[in-house]
Design an enzyme around this catalytic site. Structure first.
Site, mmCIF file in Angstrom:
data_model
loop_
_atom_site.group_PDB
_atom_site.id
_atom_site.type_symbol
_atom_site.label_atom_id
_atom_site.label_comp_id
_atom_site.label_asym_id
_atom_site.label_seq_id
_atom_site.Cartn_x
_atom_site.Cartn_y
_atom_site.Cartn_z
ATOM 1 N N HIS A 69 -36.919 33.989 -50.476
ATOM 2 C CA HIS A 69 -36.381 34.834 -51.549
ATOM 3 C C HIS A 69 -35.874 33.803 -52.368
ATOM 4 O O HIS A 69 -35.247 32.889 -52.183
ATOM 5 C CB HIS A 69 -35.088 35.310 -50.897
ATOM 6 C CG HIS A 69 -35.323 36.805 -50.103
ATOM 7 N ND1 HIS A 69 -34.479 37.208 -49.093
ATOM 8 C CD2 HIS A 69 -36.347 37.520 -50.316
ATOM 9 C CE1 HIS A 69 -34.980 38.151 -48.557
ATOM 10 N NE2 HIS A 69 -36.051 38.495 -49.093
ATOM 11 N N GLU A 72 -32.399 32.126 -53.687
ATOM 12 C CA GLU A 72 -31.494 31.216 -52.722
ATOM 13 C C GLU A 72 -31.718 29.980 -52.974
ATOM 14 O O GLU A 72 -32.133 29.391 -51.856
ATOM 15 C CB GLU A 72 -31.764 32.074 -51.348
ATOM 16 C CG GLU A 72 -31.562 33.516 -51.364
ATOM 17 C CD GLU A 72 -32.072 34.270 -50.126
ATOM 18 O OE1 GLU A 72 -31.890 35.771 -50.374
ATOM 19 O OE2 GLU A 72 -32.556 33.807 -49.079
ATOM 20 N N ARG A 127 -35.627 37.640 -56.879
ATOM 21 C CA ARG A 127 -35.699 37.739 -55.425
ATOM 22 C C ARG A 127 -37.159 37.703 -54.834
ATOM 23 O O ARG A 127 -37.525 36.894 -53.645
ATOM 24 C CB ARG A 127 -34.780 38.655 -54.613
ATOM 25 C CG ARG A 127 -34.961 38.966 -53.455
ATOM 26 C CD ARG A 127 -34.313 40.330 -52.972
ATOM 27 N NE ARG A 127 -34.621 40.845 -51.790
ATOM 28 C CZ ARG A 127 -33.856 40.755 -50.666
ATOM 29 N NH1 ARG A 127 -32.635 39.840 -50.644
ATOM 30 N NH2 ARG A 127 -33.935 41.399 -49.671
ATOM 31 N N HIS A 196 -32.670 31.530 -45.095
ATOM 32 C CA HIS A 196 -32.231 32.219 -46.387
ATOM 33 C C HIS A 196 -30.785 31.897 -46.843
ATOM 34 O O HIS A 196 -29.989 31.056 -46.033
ATOM 35 C CB HIS A 196 -32.027 33.817 -45.919
ATOM 36 C CG HIS A 196 -33.376 34.526 -45.719
ATOM 37 N ND1 HIS A 196 -33.741 35.440 -46.642
ATOM 38 C CD2 HIS A 196 -34.490 34.333 -44.792
ATOM 39 C CE1 HIS A 196 -35.063 35.733 -45.987
ATOM 40 N NE2 HIS A 196 -35.501 35.338 -45.132
ATOM 41 N N GLU A 270 -28.817 32.415 -42.538
ATOM 42 C CA GLU A 270 -28.270 32.922 -43.585
ATOM 43 C C GLU A 270 -27.098 31.683 -44.074
ATOM 44 O O GLU A 270 -26.212 31.621 -43.496
ATOM 45 C CB GLU A 270 -27.487 34.112 -43.598
ATOM 46 C CG GLU A 270 -28.604 35.245 -43.543
ATOM 47 C CD GLU A 270 -29.054 35.796 -44.927
ATOM 48 O OE1 GLU A 270 -28.914 35.061 -45.915
ATOM 49 O OE2 GLU A 270 -30.058 36.876 -44.774
#
Lengths: 309, 96
Positions: A69, A72, A127, A196, A270
């Site tokens: 993405h 990020e 994204r 991510h 994440e």
């Protein structure tokens, strides 16, 4: 910078600067680092994967990707730092040395180069990929909904204008298909770590179904150890668990597909933060984020190395 | 280059399943051009959404009319992006 020692890891870099870094790292470490181009993005950019290997043929291997993405940014920046960390620590860190004496590591730092370039030059909030969608004015597919794992199910959108648009068919995006083909041709990947941001979580399959992964107990235990080591550096707190129980239902996700391919140690990270800055994480948090994440990566890589299957 | 002047990121805290569903409905309000930074998950977890300036008032009206609690996580996104860009530019100048 003339070499990777003078590369400034504490700031965000353009696509070209990261490409240059990759080439410098290869040139400085010809015996350990090579660059594989596993395919091309929609706009024709190379999908570069750095291979860290100390020999052997088709050794059991670990895959790490960042930046699928594109907005990020802390993930691509962390991936760059990981690459340098690997070459710096080999030979001095016993755990990493043991891993690399037996296994290879593959690192794709800019997994969505078209999107990343677009965030620097046109839309910082982008994204998805940048392939146009026929019949729609909206561009791009969410590359983390495009995998053949529950593809098109609940937890992805069929609307091309949505940020979670799954695409016209599984693996329709070259950025995804190139990894699929690499995984299948290599055939000996034992861990797959897709990174991510944000919200500080460590997740394992599944996201598209409530079915419990057959290795759930082991994946959960390793995740617990990983986030404990991560927190030991700066106290950064992570939540962990399966995707569907920890965040939400998400179909067509990367690690659901890799797990279904038999790659047991499949995890999604994440990274920072929990929402003070979100995707606009200040550059002064890049190195702390990379350092703490590395501790968690080492737990998973070490466990993989000691539990080859 | 796309700019985000006046865009805000709201942190929405649904109180119960009914409010969660109402927030979920917002995903289909394409005219608002909402960008969910953290999607709808469960009641206990907040939802972060970037709201363009042009739909800020209607979004807040929607939330307030349903008595859904929210806070402003990012007051003006473009201000943060300008700071980020300035930092990159100055670092690049230093490198030069």
């Amino acid at each position: 910078p003339r070499n990777t020692d003078s590369f400034d890891f504490s700031r965000y870099h353009t696509l070209n600067e990261i490409y240059s870094f990759q080439d410098m790292l290869v040139a400085e470490n010809p015996k350990m680092v090579s660059k594989i181009v596993i395919g091309r993005s929609y706009e024709g950019r190379p999908l570069n994967v750095l291979k860290f290997s100390t020999g052997g043929t088709n050794r059991p291997a670990i895959w790490i990707d960042t930046g699928i993405h594109s907005r990020e940014w802390v993930t691509q920046a962390s991936g760059t730092w990981f690459a340098k960390k690997i070459v710096t620590d080999y030979g001095s860190d016993p755990a990493l040395t043991a891993i690399l004496d037996t296994m290879d590591i593959f690192l794709e730092i800019v997994t969505n180069p078209d999107g990343y370039y677009y965030t620097h030059n046109t839309n910082r909030m982008w994204r998805k990929t940048r392939k146009p969608n026929s019949g729609s004015s909206c561009v791009g597919v969410d590359p983390n909904r495009n995998w053949d794992a529950g593809f098109g199910g609940a937890g992805a959108s069929s609307n091309p204008c949505s940020e979670t648009y799954h695409g016209p068919s599984a693996h329709s995006e070259s950025e995804v298909k190139s990894i699929v083909d690499f995984v299948k041709s290599h055939g000996n990947l034992k861990a797959f770590l897709s990174i991510h941001s944000y919200s500080q979580m460590l997740l394992y399959p599944y996201g598209y179904t409530r079915t419990v992964a057959k290795d759930q107990a082991e994946l959960h235990a390793v995740a617990e150890k990983a986030i404990t080591d991560l927190a030991s550096l700066y106290g950064t707190r992570y939540r962990y668990g399966s995707i569907i129980t920890t965040i939400y239902q998400a179909s067509g996700g990367t690690i659901d597909w890799t797990y279904n391919q038999g790659i047991k140690y499949s995890y999604t990270f994440e990274l920072r933060d929990t929402g003070r800055y979100g995707f606009i994480l200040p550059a002064n948090q890049i190195i702390p984020t990379a350092k703490e994440t590395w501790l968690a990566l080492m737990v998973i890589m070490d466990h993989t190395y000691k539990n080859l299957y | 280059k796309e700019t985000f002047d006046g865009h805000q990121v709201l942190r929405i805290a649904p109180r119960d399943e009914a409010q969660l569903a109402l927030v979920k409905d917002m995903e289909d309000m394409m005219e608002f051009e909402l960008d969910f930074w953290k999607g709808v998950t469960e009641v206990a977890t907040h939802v972060d959404v970037r709201v363009p300036f042009h739909s800020l008032q209607s979004t807040k009206t929607y939330l307030e009319s349903q008595d859904i609690k929210y806070s402003i996580m990012i007051e003006d996104l473009q201000v943060m992006l300008d700071e980020e860009q300035e930092e990159m530019d100055s670092a690049a100048r230093d490198a030069e």
